[in-house]
Design an enzyme around this catalytic site. Structure first.
Site, PDB file in Angstrom:
ATOM      1  CB  SER A  83      -0.861   0.015   1.265  1.00  0.00           C
ATOM      2  OG  SER A  83      -1.486   1.271   1.423  1.00  0.00           O
ATOM      3  CE1 TYR A 107      -3.662  -1.745   5.343  1.00  0.00           C
ATOM      4  CE2 TYR A 107      -3.400   0.544   4.684  1.00  0.00           C
ATOM      5  CZ  TYR A 107      -3.578  -0.788   4.355  1.00  0.00           C
ATOM      6  OH  TYR A 107      -3.673  -1.158   3.034  1.00  0.00           O
TER       7      TYR A 107
HETATM    8  C1  8X3 Z   1      -5.018   1.682   1.179  1.00  0.00           C
HETATM    9  C2  8X3 Z   1      -4.495   3.040   0.922  1.00  0.00           C
HETATM   10  O1  8X3 Z   1      -4.248   5.432   1.780  1.00  0.00           O
HETATM   11  O2  8X3 Z   1      -6.179   4.185   2.568  1.00  0.00           O
HETATM   12  O3  8X3 Z   1      -4.035   0.725   1.197  1.00  0.00           O
HETATM   13  O4  8X3 Z   1      -3.977   3.662   3.408  1.00  0.00           O
HETATM   14  S1  8X3 Z   1      -4.743   4.108   2.249  1.00  0.00           S
END
Ligand code: 8X3
Length: 263
Positions: free
Chosen positions: A131, A144
Protein backbone atom coordinates in the site's frame (compact mmCIF):
# COMPACT_ATOMS: atom_id res chain seq x y z
CA UNK A 1 -0.12 -23.52 -18.67
CA UNK A 2 1.58 -21.88 -15.67
CA UNK A 3 -0.09 -21.65 -12.26
CA UNK A 4 -0.71 -18.49 -10.26
CA UNK A 5 -1.92 -18.41 -6.65
CA UNK A 6 -3.86 -15.31 -5.60
CA UNK A 7 -4.62 -14.79 -1.92
CA UNK A 8 -7.59 -12.68 -0.83
CA UNK A 9 -9.17 -13.53 -4.18
CA UNK A 10 -12.81 -13.36 -3.08
CA UNK A 11 -13.26 -9.65 -3.81
CA UNK A 12 -11.63 -6.38 -4.80
CA UNK A 13 -8.06 -6.36 -6.08
CA UNK A 14 -7.62 -10.11 -5.53
CA UNK A 15 -10.71 -11.04 -7.56
CA UNK A 16 -9.87 -8.60 -10.35
CA UNK A 17 -6.29 -9.91 -10.44
CA UNK A 18 -7.45 -13.51 -10.74
CA UNK A 19 -9.70 -12.60 -13.68
CA UNK A 20 -6.94 -10.58 -15.40
CA UNK A 21 -4.42 -13.42 -15.00
CA UNK A 22 -6.89 -16.04 -16.26
CA UNK A 23 -7.42 -13.90 -19.37
CA UNK A 24 -3.65 -13.86 -19.78
CA UNK A 25 -3.63 -17.64 -19.87
CA UNK A 26 -2.67 -18.42 -16.28
CA UNK A 27 -4.24 -21.30 -14.37
CA UNK A 28 -5.41 -19.48 -11.23
CA UNK A 29 -5.76 -20.87 -7.73
CA UNK A 30 -8.08 -18.59 -5.81
CA UNK A 31 -7.49 -18.50 -2.08
CA UNK A 32 -9.72 -16.87 0.55
CA UNK A 33 -11.95 -17.76 3.47
CA UNK A 34 -15.27 -17.02 1.72
CA UNK A 35 -15.55 -19.97 -0.67
CA UNK A 36 -19.01 -18.96 -1.92
CA UNK A 37 -17.57 -15.68 -3.16
CA UNK A 38 -14.56 -17.51 -4.59
CA UNK A 39 -16.85 -19.74 -6.63
CA UNK A 40 -18.39 -16.63 -8.25
CA UNK A 41 -14.94 -15.23 -9.06
CA UNK A 42 -13.88 -18.63 -10.44
CA UNK A 43 -16.83 -18.53 -12.86
CA UNK A 44 -15.56 -15.20 -14.20
CA UNK A 45 -12.08 -16.71 -14.60
CA UNK A 46 -13.27 -19.60 -16.77
CA UNK A 47 -12.35 -23.28 -16.79
CA UNK A 48 -8.79 -22.92 -15.49
CA UNK A 49 -9.65 -21.62 -12.02
CA UNK A 50 -9.43 -23.61 -8.81
CA UNK A 51 -11.11 -22.58 -5.57
CA UNK A 52 -9.12 -23.16 -2.38
CA UNK A 53 -10.35 -22.23 1.07
CA UNK A 54 -7.48 -20.28 2.62
CA UNK A 55 -7.01 -18.47 5.88
CA UNK A 56 -3.54 -16.89 5.80
CA UNK A 57 -3.58 -16.54 9.58
CA UNK A 58 -3.76 -20.31 10.00
CA UNK A 59 -0.62 -22.36 9.26
CA UNK A 60 -2.64 -25.57 8.70
CA UNK A 61 -4.74 -23.83 6.07
CA UNK A 62 -1.62 -22.53 4.31
CA UNK A 63 -0.08 -26.03 4.44
CA UNK A 64 -3.24 -27.45 2.83
CA UNK A 65 -2.90 -24.95 -0.02
CA UNK A 66 0.76 -25.79 -0.61
CA UNK A 67 0.18 -29.53 -0.24
CA UNK A 68 -2.48 -29.50 -2.97
CA UNK A 69 -0.28 -27.80 -5.57
CA UNK A 70 1.93 -29.56 -8.09
CA UNK A 71 3.28 -26.35 -9.56
CA UNK A 72 3.34 -22.62 -8.86
CA UNK A 73 5.08 -19.94 -10.90
CA UNK A 74 3.35 -16.81 -9.60
CA UNK A 75 2.23 -15.92 -6.10
CA UNK A 76 0.16 -12.78 -5.58
CA UNK A 77 0.12 -11.89 -1.89
CA UNK A 78 -3.01 -9.80 -1.73
CA UNK A 79 -4.76 -10.93 1.48
CA UNK A 80 -4.73 -8.21 4.12
CA UNK A 81 -6.49 -5.01 4.99
CA UNK A 82 -7.12 -2.43 7.67
CA UNK A 83 -9.23 -2.34 10.81
CA UNK A 84 -9.91 1.06 12.33
CA UNK A 85 -8.48 4.52 11.81
CA UNK A 86 -7.23 5.27 15.31
CA UNK A 87 -4.37 7.21 16.78
CA UNK A 88 -1.77 5.36 18.85
CA UNK A 89 -3.40 6.83 21.97
CA UNK A 90 -6.62 4.99 21.06
CA UNK A 91 -5.04 1.87 19.55
CA UNK A 92 -6.92 -1.38 20.08
CA UNK A 93 -4.83 -4.51 20.47
CA UNK A 94 -7.31 -6.68 18.58
CA UNK A 95 -7.23 -4.44 15.51
CA UNK A 96 -3.43 -4.32 15.52
CA UNK A 97 -3.14 -8.08 15.95
CA UNK A 98 -5.52 -8.70 13.04
CA UNK A 99 -3.61 -6.30 10.79
CA UNK A 100 -0.21 -7.74 11.67
CA UNK A 101 -1.48 -11.31 11.31
CA UNK A 102 -3.10 -10.86 7.89
CA UNK A 103 -0.78 -8.37 6.19
CA UNK A 104 2.56 -9.45 7.61
CA UNK A 105 2.45 -12.96 9.07
CA UNK A 106 0.05 -14.10 6.35
CA UNK A 107 2.35 -12.89 3.60
CA UNK A 108 5.30 -14.57 5.28
CA UNK A 109 3.43 -17.89 5.78
CA UNK A 110 2.15 -18.20 2.21
CA UNK A 111 5.45 -17.08 0.68
CA UNK A 112 7.43 -19.51 2.85
CA UNK A 113 5.10 -22.38 1.97
CA UNK A 114 5.19 -21.76 -1.79
CA UNK A 115 8.86 -20.87 -2.20
CA UNK A 116 9.97 -24.45 -3.01
CA UNK A 117 7.48 -24.56 -5.91
CA UNK A 118 8.33 -21.03 -7.06
CA UNK A 119 12.02 -21.97 -7.15
CA UNK A 120 11.31 -25.29 -8.85
CA UNK A 121 9.40 -23.47 -11.60
CA UNK A 122 12.71 -21.98 -12.70
CA UNK A 123 10.98 -18.64 -13.32
CA UNK A 124 9.02 -17.72 -10.20
CA UNK A 125 7.46 -14.37 -9.33
CA UNK A 126 6.17 -13.11 -5.98
CA UNK A 127 4.03 -9.99 -6.27
CA UNK A 128 2.91 -8.47 -2.99
CA UNK A 129 0.13 -5.91 -2.82
CA UNK A 130 1.21 -3.62 -0.02
CA UNK A 131 0.00 0.00 0.00
CA UNK A 132 1.00 3.61 -0.23
CA UNK A 133 0.65 3.30 3.56
CA UNK A 134 3.90 1.31 3.42
CA UNK A 135 5.67 4.54 2.42
CA UNK A 136 3.80 7.37 4.17
CA UNK A 137 2.50 7.32 7.74
CA UNK A 138 -0.73 9.26 8.27
CA UNK A 139 -2.79 10.29 11.29
CA UNK A 140 -4.91 7.31 12.34
CA UNK A 141 -2.87 5.00 10.11
CA UNK A 142 -1.09 3.55 13.17
CA UNK A 143 -1.60 -0.24 13.00
CA UNK A 144 -2.12 -0.28 9.24
CA UNK A 145 1.02 1.81 8.65
CA UNK A 146 2.95 -0.45 11.03
CA UNK A 147 1.74 -3.56 9.22
CA UNK A 148 2.38 -2.22 5.72
CA UNK A 149 5.83 -0.87 6.62
CA UNK A 150 6.62 -4.34 7.99
CA UNK A 151 5.27 -6.01 4.86
CA UNK A 152 7.50 -3.75 2.80
CA UNK A 153 10.47 -4.79 4.93
CA UNK A 154 9.56 -8.42 4.35
CA UNK A 155 9.44 -7.93 0.58
CA UNK A 156 12.86 -6.25 0.55
CA UNK A 157 14.41 -8.99 2.67
CA UNK A 158 12.83 -11.64 0.45
CA UNK A 159 14.38 -10.06 -2.64
CA UNK A 160 17.76 -10.07 -0.90
CA UNK A 161 17.32 -13.72 0.22
CA UNK A 162 16.57 -14.74 -3.35
CA UNK A 163 19.33 -12.79 -5.09
CA UNK A 164 20.84 -14.99 -7.78
CA UNK A 165 17.91 -17.43 -7.73
CA UNK A 166 15.19 -17.56 -10.41
CA UNK A 167 12.40 -15.81 -8.49
CA UNK A 168 11.46 -12.19 -9.07
CA UNK A 169 10.05 -10.11 -6.23
CA UNK A 170 7.74 -7.14 -6.78
CA UNK A 171 5.84 -4.84 -4.45
CA UNK A 172 2.80 -2.96 -5.74
CA UNK A 173 1.63 -0.06 -3.58
CA UNK A 174 -1.85 1.17 -4.43
CA UNK A 175 -3.36 4.36 -3.10
CA UNK A 176 -7.11 4.80 -2.76
CA UNK A 177 -8.90 1.96 -4.52
CA UNK A 178 -12.68 1.75 -4.33
CA UNK A 179 -13.22 -1.78 -2.98
CA UNK A 180 -14.56 -3.30 0.25
CA UNK A 181 -11.32 -2.09 1.91
CA UNK A 182 -12.89 0.92 3.63
CA UNK A 183 -16.07 -0.95 4.53
CA UNK A 184 -13.92 -3.50 6.38
CA UNK A 185 -11.78 -0.76 7.91
CA UNK A 186 -14.87 0.99 9.30
CA UNK A 187 -16.63 -2.17 10.36
CA UNK A 188 -19.41 -1.93 7.78
CA UNK A 189 -20.10 1.79 8.27
CA UNK A 190 -21.04 2.75 4.71
CA UNK A 191 -21.06 6.51 5.24
CA UNK A 192 -17.50 6.49 6.63
CA UNK A 193 -16.42 4.19 3.82
CA UNK A 194 -18.00 6.44 1.18
CA UNK A 195 -16.39 9.54 2.70
CA UNK A 196 -12.95 8.01 2.02
CA UNK A 197 -13.49 8.40 -1.72
CA UNK A 198 -15.57 11.59 -1.64
CA UNK A 199 -14.50 14.39 -3.95
CA UNK A 200 -12.01 12.33 -5.93
CA UNK A 201 -11.96 9.69 -8.63
CA UNK A 202 -10.38 6.72 -6.86
CA UNK A 203 -8.71 3.78 -8.53
CA UNK A 204 -10.75 0.65 -9.15
CA UNK A 205 -9.60 -2.93 -8.56
CA UNK A 206 -9.06 -3.50 -12.29
CA UNK A 207 -6.44 -0.72 -12.36
CA UNK A 208 -4.27 -2.59 -9.88
CA UNK A 209 -5.02 -5.97 -11.46
CA UNK A 210 -3.71 -4.63 -14.75
CA UNK A 211 -0.43 -3.71 -13.02
CA UNK A 212 -0.09 -7.25 -11.65
CA UNK A 213 -0.86 -8.75 -15.06
CA UNK A 214 1.71 -6.50 -16.71
CA UNK A 215 4.46 -7.21 -14.16
CA UNK A 216 3.87 -10.95 -14.57
CA UNK A 217 3.91 -10.69 -18.36
CA UNK A 218 7.43 -9.25 -18.62
CA UNK A 219 10.39 -11.36 -19.72
CA UNK A 220 12.18 -13.33 -16.99
CA UNK A 221 15.18 -11.04 -16.76
CA UNK A 222 13.01 -7.98 -15.94
CA UNK A 223 12.25 -7.43 -12.25
CA UNK A 224 9.92 -4.57 -11.38
CA UNK A 225 10.98 -3.91 -7.79
CA UNK A 226 8.11 -1.63 -6.93
CA UNK A 227 5.20 0.30 -8.36
CA UNK A 228 3.27 3.05 -6.59
CA UNK A 229 -0.15 3.32 -8.19
CA UNK A 230 -2.19 6.31 -7.09
CA UNK A 231 -5.34 8.05 -8.17
CA UNK A 232 -4.56 11.25 -10.04
CA UNK A 233 -6.39 13.08 -7.24
CA UNK A 234 -3.85 11.97 -4.62
CA UNK A 235 -0.39 12.89 -3.49
CA UNK A 236 0.83 10.10 -1.25
CA UNK A 237 -2.04 9.19 1.07
CA UNK A 238 -3.53 12.71 0.80
CA UNK A 239 -6.50 13.55 -1.38
CA UNK A 240 -6.01 16.62 -3.51
CA UNK A 241 -8.80 18.91 -4.66
CA UNK A 242 -9.32 18.64 -8.38
CA UNK A 243 -8.83 22.09 -9.91
CA UNK A 244 -10.18 23.55 -13.11
CA UNK A 245 -7.50 23.39 -15.79
CA UNK A 246 -5.41 26.59 -15.97
CA UNK A 247 -6.23 28.87 -18.82
CA UNK A 248 -3.22 29.64 -20.90
CA UNK A 249 -3.09 32.60 -23.22
CA UNK A 250 -1.19 31.74 -26.36
CA UNK A 251 1.93 33.88 -26.59
CA UNK A 252 2.35 36.13 -29.58
CA UNK A 253 5.19 34.90 -31.77
CA UNK A 254 8.44 36.79 -31.11
CA UNK A 255 9.39 39.25 -33.73
CA UNK A 256 12.78 38.55 -35.16
CA UNK A 257 15.03 41.58 -34.89
CA UNK A 258 16.99 41.87 -38.10
CA UNK A 259 20.70 41.91 -37.38
CA UNK A 260 23.42 43.44 -39.38
CA UNK A 261 25.26 40.76 -41.30
CA UNK A 262 28.63 39.76 -39.74
CA UNK A 263 31.61 41.00 -41.51
C1 8X3 B 1 -5.02 1.68 1.18
C2 8X3 B 1 -4.50 3.04 0.92
O1 8X3 B 1 -4.25 5.43 1.78
O2 8X3 B 1 -6.18 4.19 2.57
O3 8X3 B 1 -4.03 0.73 1.20
O4 8X3 B 1 -3.98 3.66 3.41
S1 8X3 B 1 -4.74 4.11 2.25
Amino acid sequence: MRTAVVTGASSGIGAATAVALARDNWRVVLGARRTDRLAEVAKRCGPNAIVQRLDVTDQASVDALAGGLQECTLLVNNAGGAHGLRSIAEAQDGEWEWMLQTNVMGTMRVTRALLPLLLASGDGIVITIASIAAHYPYAGGSGYNAAKFAERGLVGALRADLAGLPVRVTEIDPGLVRTEFSLVRFDGDESRADATYEGITPLVADDVAECVRWVASLPSHVNIDGLSVLARDQIGPVKTTPKAPRKTTPKAPRKATPRAPRE
